[in-house]
Write a protein that holds these residues in place. Structure first.
Motif, short mmCIF file in Angstrom:
data_model
loop_
_atom_site.label_atom_id
_atom_site.label_comp_id
_atom_site.label_asym_id
_atom_site.label_seq_id
_atom_site.Cartn_x
_atom_site.Cartn_y
_atom_site.Cartn_z
N ARG A 92 0.97 -1.00 0.10
CA ARG A 92 -0.03 -0.08 -0.03
C ARG A 92 0.88 1.15 0.02
N ASN A 93 1.77 1.13 0.85
CA ASN A 93 2.85 2.33 1.10
C ASN A 93 3.46 2.58 -0.39
N THR A 137 1.30 4.07 -3.08
CA THR A 137 0.99 5.62 -3.26
C THR A 137 2.07 6.38 -3.30
N ARG A 188 -6.78 6.34 -3.66
CA ARG A 188 -7.27 5.48 -2.67
C ARG A 188 -6.55 4.13 -2.44
N ALA A 189 -5.72 3.90 -1.63
CA ALA A 189 -4.90 2.82 -1.45
C ALA A 189 -5.13 2.18 0.05
#
Length: 149
Positions: free
Chosen positions: A48-49, A52, A59-60
């Motif tokens: 996720r990091n 982004t 939107r993650a």
């Protein structure tokens, strides 16, 4: 077959395990093709990091993190909420007011009551409640004399 020739599977799997992942390129390609949401289902939130960091993904989420799961739930309406929206948007072809009142209005009120209880208890619908909402929708379709096609 995804890999083409069956004899090449071992070769492809070896490459997948030994060659570097082109993460930034993959994320940019996904973004270029319209991906707007990233959900990581593995442990922690590393992907996720990275998502982004590499592209402007608005939107993650990491499913492993409770706060992200709550945010993700807000991204998508529940089956009950969708049934409410569909019921309202379905054209009424029934001229019989009594049948309409009994079949649609009362059932719609029951569906709204189910949604109110869910909101009051701050929870998502159970499997049984989802099935009940779909059954309500079927009754409302029949009351509105909605056609299947």
């Amino acid at each position: 077959m995804l890999y083409g020739d069956q004899t090449r599977i071992a070769d492809f799997l070896t490459r997948q395990m030994t060659e570097p992942v082109k993460w930034a390129q993959i994320m940019q390609d996904l973004h270029k093709h319209g991906a707007e949401l990233a959900v990581e289902y593995g442990p922690k939130s590393v992907l996720r990091n990275l998502a982004t960091k590499n592209v402007p993904v608005p939107r993650a989420f990491s499913f492993d993190e409770q706060a992200d799961r709550r945010k993700l739930e807000k991204e998508f309406p529940t089956v009950v909420e969708m049934c409410i929206k569909i019921a309202i948007c379905t054209k009424n072809r029934n001229a019989d007011e009594v049948t309409y009142q009994q079949g649609f209005v009362r059932t719609y009120q029951s569906l709204l009551e189910l949604q109110r209880k869910l909101e009051e208890s701050r929870r998502r619908p159970s499997r049984e409640e989802r099935q009940q909402a779909i059954q309500f929708l079927k009754v409302m379709f029949a009351a509105k004399q909605a056609s299947a096609g």
